[in-house]
Design an enzyme around this catalytic site. Structure first.
Site, PDB file in Angstrom:
ATOM      1  N   ASP A   1      13.129  -1.744  -0.309  1.00  0.00           N
ATOM      2  CA  ASP A   1      12.437  -0.469  -0.441  1.00  0.00           C
ATOM      3  C   ASP A   1      12.664   0.004  -1.861  1.00  0.00           C
ATOM      4  OD1 ASP A   1      10.755   1.390   1.170  1.00  0.00           O
ATOM      5  OD2 ASP A   1      12.164   2.824   0.314  1.00  0.00           O
TER       6      ASP A   1
ATOM      7  N   GLY B   1       1.872  -2.629  -9.019  1.00  0.00           N
ATOM      8  CA  GLY B   1       2.303  -1.236  -8.884  1.00  0.00           C
ATOM      9  C   GLY B   1       2.291  -0.473 -10.202  1.00  0.00           C
TER      10      GLY B   1
HETATM   11  P1  ITT Z   1       6.493  -3.030   1.749  1.00  0.00           P
HETATM   12  O1  ITT Z   1       6.974  -1.735   2.373  1.00  0.00           O
HETATM   13  O2  ITT Z   1       5.617  -3.834   2.682  1.00  0.00           O
HETATM   14  O3  ITT Z   1       7.597  -3.824   1.151  1.00  0.00           O
HETATM   15  P2  ITT Z   1       5.259  -1.290  -0.237  1.00  0.00           P
HETATM   16  O4  ITT Z   1       4.372  -1.586  -1.415  1.00  0.00           O
HETATM   17  O5  ITT Z   1       4.771  -0.235   0.729  1.00  0.00           O
HETATM   18  O6  ITT Z   1       5.511  -2.686   0.509  1.00  0.00           O
HETATM   19  P3  ITT Z   1       7.545   0.406  -0.794  1.00  0.00           P
HETATM   20  O7  ITT Z   1       7.358   1.213   0.440  1.00  0.00           O
HETATM   21  O8  ITT Z   1       8.917  -0.009  -1.179  1.00  0.00           O
HETATM   22  O9  ITT Z   1       6.682  -0.949  -0.745  1.00  0.00           O
HETATM   23  O10 ITT Z   1       6.875   1.208  -1.982  1.00  0.00           O
HETATM   24  C1  ITT Z   1       7.154   0.887  -3.280  1.00  0.00           C
HETATM   25  C2  ITT Z   1       6.141   1.553  -4.217  1.00  0.00           C
HETATM   26  O11 ITT Z   1       6.683   1.485  -5.543  1.00  0.00           O
HETATM   27  C3  ITT Z   1       4.817   0.793  -4.251  1.00  0.00           C
HETATM   28  O12 ITT Z   1       3.760   1.664  -4.591  1.00  0.00           O
HETATM   29  C4  ITT Z   1       5.059  -0.233  -5.353  1.00  0.00           C
HETATM   30  O13 ITT Z   1       3.851  -0.637  -5.975  1.00  0.00           O
HETATM   31  C5  ITT Z   1       5.981   0.530  -6.310  1.00  0.00           C
HETATM   32  N1  ITT Z   1       6.941  -0.423  -6.895  1.00  0.00           N
HETATM   33  C6  ITT Z   1       8.069  -0.928  -6.322  1.00  0.00           C
HETATM   34  N2  ITT Z   1       8.643  -1.842  -7.100  1.00  0.00           N
HETATM   35  C7  ITT Z   1       7.853  -1.930  -8.194  1.00  0.00           C
HETATM   36  C8  ITT Z   1       7.892  -2.725  -9.337  1.00  0.00           C
HETATM   37  O14 ITT Z   1       8.828  -3.656  -9.505  1.00  0.00           O
HETATM   38  N3  ITT Z   1       6.939  -2.570 -10.251  1.00  0.00           N
HETATM   39  C9  ITT Z   1       5.964  -1.661 -10.085  1.00  0.00           C
HETATM   40  N4  ITT Z   1       5.819  -0.887  -9.020  1.00  0.00           N
HETATM   41  C10 ITT Z   1       6.756  -1.008  -8.066  1.00  0.00           C
END
Ligand code: ITT
Length: 200
Positions: A70, A154
């Protein structure tokens, strides 16, 4: 060989985690291989709580060790937002980036310090009690004025890590995977996994 489910549907995360684990004697699958597992509501109040929720749910459904990530972006001039709500700040990466840039502009603050946070959790299904391994990683930097670069996912196009003049998207996955919040969290949890399963 040990099989681990990466409890994510985010292809960007999956690529980075798989790359880090490529030399270990493990077989990786992900939620993309288990479309029947329902959407997991991330109702925790911290990154760690949400990572535990995802890992424990997926391990319950698959009866396999499940590794969840997360993560999110905390921006100083937005009082730590979007934080644990990073994925909910829009429907697409473009929308989320636009919303972040607009919110910073509206503060009229020149200070653009930020950090990425990643909480990892591995839940190992075991009788009579599951075993849980955890870790956390941070990457400090600043938010650029506009998106730059094509690699990654992201918020990568607007995050410039300290010590570099390029965004994560411009640096590319290889460098990002050495210095990122996710890389640090993996560097902390991997020795625990190796010790627990007596790998290598
Ligand atoms: P899962 O829950 O299925 O793992 P998710 O994309 O919903 O996928 P999160 O709830 O952890 O994951 O949300 C993380 C947010 O932060 C998401 O919008 C990602 O694109 C962003 N994020 C996380 N790590 C990142 C990274 O290394 N580089 C850029 N954006 C990131």
């Amino acid at each position: 060989m040990l099989k681990i489910v990466i409890a994510t549907r985010n292809a960007g995360k999956l690529k980075e985690i798989s790359e880090k684990l490529k030399d270990y004697p493990v077989v990786l699958v992900s939620l993309l291989d288990y479309p029947q597992i329902p959407e997991i509501e991330e109702k925790g109040t911290t990154f760690s709580e949400n990572a535990f929720l995802k890992a424990s749910t997926v391990s319950h459904y698959t009866n396999l060790p499940a590794l969840a990530d997360d993560s999110g972006l905390e921006i100083d001039c937005l009082d730590g937002k979007p934080g644990i709500y990073s994925s909910r700040w829009g429907k697409t990466d473009e929308e989320r980036i636009e919303k972040v840039l607009k919110a910073i502009q509206e503060t009229r603050n020149k200070e653009r310090k930020a950090r990425f946070v990643c909480a990892m959790c591995l839940v190992i299904p075991k009788y009579p009690e599951n075993r849980t391994l955890t870790s956390e990683g941070f990457c400090y930097g600043k938010i650029t004025n506009f998106p730059q670069g094509d690699a990654g996912f992201g918020y990568d196009p607007i995050f410039m890590p300290d010590g570099y003049n390029l965004t994560f998207s411009q640096l590319g996955v290889e460098i990002k995977n050495k210095i990122s919040h996710r890389a640090k969290a993996l560097d902390e949890i991997l020795p625990q996994i190796i010790a627990y399963f007596q790998l290598k």
